[in-house]
Write a protein that holds these residues in place. Sequence first.
Motif, PDB file in Angstrom:
ATOM      1  N   TYR A  32       0.830  -1.202   0.000  1.00  0.00           N
ATOM      2  CA  TYR A  32       0.000   0.000   0.000  1.00  0.00           C
ATOM      3  C   TYR A  32       0.863   1.251   0.000  1.00  0.00           C
ATOM      4  CZ  TYR A  32      -4.328  -2.531   1.181  1.00  0.00           C
ATOM      5  OH  TYR A  32      -5.432  -3.355   1.167  1.00  0.00           O
ATOM      6  N   SER A  33       0.390   2.303  -0.643  1.00  0.00           N
ATOM      7  CA  SER A  33       0.993   3.607  -0.463  1.00  0.00           C
ATOM      8  C   SER A  33       0.499   4.150   0.880  1.00  0.00           C
ATOM      9  CB  SER A  33       0.616   4.555  -1.606  1.00  0.00           C
ATOM     10  OG  SER A  33      -0.783   4.739  -1.682  1.00  0.00           O
ATOM     11  N   GLY A  52       5.030   5.967  -1.712  1.00  0.00           N
ATOM     12  CA  GLY A  52       4.479   4.836  -2.427  1.00  0.00           C
ATOM     13  C   GLY A  52       5.202   3.538  -2.132  1.00  0.00           C
ATOM     14  N   ASP A  99      -3.513   3.507   1.326  1.00  0.00           N
ATOM     15  CA  ASP A  99      -4.211   3.493   0.045  1.00  0.00           C
ATOM     16  C   ASP A  99      -3.814   2.217  -0.690  1.00  0.00           C
ATOM     17  OD1 ASP A  99      -5.278   3.890  -2.473  1.00  0.00           O
ATOM     18  OD2 ASP A  99      -4.209   5.758  -2.870  1.00  0.00           O
ATOM     19  N   ARG A 101      -3.700   1.497  -3.658  1.00  0.00           N
ATOM     20  CA  ARG A 101      -2.894   1.771  -4.842  1.00  0.00           C
ATOM     21  C   ARG A 101      -1.441   1.959  -4.436  1.00  0.00           C
ATOM     22  NH1 ARG A 101      -6.776   6.525  -6.914  1.00  0.00           N
ATOM     23  NH2 ARG A 101      -6.690   6.813  -4.640  1.00  0.00           N
ATOM     24  N   ALA A 104       2.009   6.367  -4.813  1.00  0.00           N
ATOM     25  CA  ALA A 104       1.517   7.513  -4.057  1.00  0.00           C
ATOM     26  C   ALA A 104       1.199   8.671  -4.989  1.00  0.00           C
ATOM     27  CB  ALA A 104       2.549   7.942  -3.025  1.00  0.00           C
ATOM     28  N   GLY A 105       0.252   9.488  -4.590  1.00  0.00           N
ATOM     29  CA  GLY A 105      -0.119  10.648  -5.376  1.00  0.00           C
ATOM     30  C   GLY A 105      -0.866  11.650  -4.518  1.00  0.00           C
ATOM     31  N   ARG A 108      -5.492  11.835  -3.164  1.00  0.00           N
ATOM     32  CA  ARG A 108      -6.039  10.488  -3.063  1.00  0.00           C
ATOM     33  C   ARG A 108      -7.036  10.362  -1.924  1.00  0.00           C
ATOM     34  NH1 ARG A 108      -2.529   6.719  -5.587  1.00  0.00           N
ATOM     35  NH2 ARG A 108      -1.801   7.722  -7.524  1.00  0.00           N
ATOM     36  N   VAL A 109      -7.965   9.414  -2.075  1.00  0.00           N
ATOM     37  CA  VAL A 109      -8.910   9.088  -1.021  1.00  0.00           C
ATOM     38  C   VAL A 109      -8.393   7.824  -0.340  1.00  0.00           C
ATOM     39  CG1 VAL A 109     -11.269   8.441  -0.452  1.00  0.00           C
ATOM     40  CG2 VAL A 109     -10.834  10.111  -2.265  1.00  0.00           C
ATOM     41  N   TYR A 110      -7.994   7.957   0.919  1.00  0.00           N
ATOM     42  CA  TYR A 110      -7.412   6.840   1.649  1.00  0.00           C
ATOM     43  C   TYR A 110      -8.486   5.954   2.265  1.00  0.00           C
ATOM     44  CZ  TYR A 110      -2.835   8.978   1.074  1.00  0.00           C
ATOM     45  OH  TYR A 110      -1.676   9.494   0.539  1.00  0.00           O
TER      46      TYR A 110
END
Length: 123
Positions: A32-33, A52, A99, A101, A104-105, A108-110
């Motif tokens: 996870y990120s 990330g 997250d 995904r 990382a960015g 984002r919605v965690y």
Amino acid sequence: QVQLVESGGQLVQAGGSLRLSCAASGRTASRYSMGWFRQAPGKEREFVAAIGWWPVNTYYADSVKGRFTISRDIAKNTVYLQMRSLKPEDTAVYLCAADPRGDAGLGRVYAYWGQGTQVTVSS
């Protein structure tokens, strides 16, 4: 699927340093990120830093850039936030988030959040 537990928050003098830890549990938690956020009384939650899994990109809020460093130990499923040159305005409850995904960015919605750890910086 993922549980997060923060630790390391305490009272510290202005100009001092502190390291926060976030231990993650779960079969795929290492992929996870991860992000760090903070919330002070009467203020909205704000983004602090993110990292990330792959690519291992990092992001920082302008208010902490150059003072805070985010890192992670994949084998230990642990994310760290090294804080230096602390200021009274850094006082807040610090929370870590995960997250699914791996990259990382910003914005984002965690999906997963810890309970938070209190950091208080005295003047």
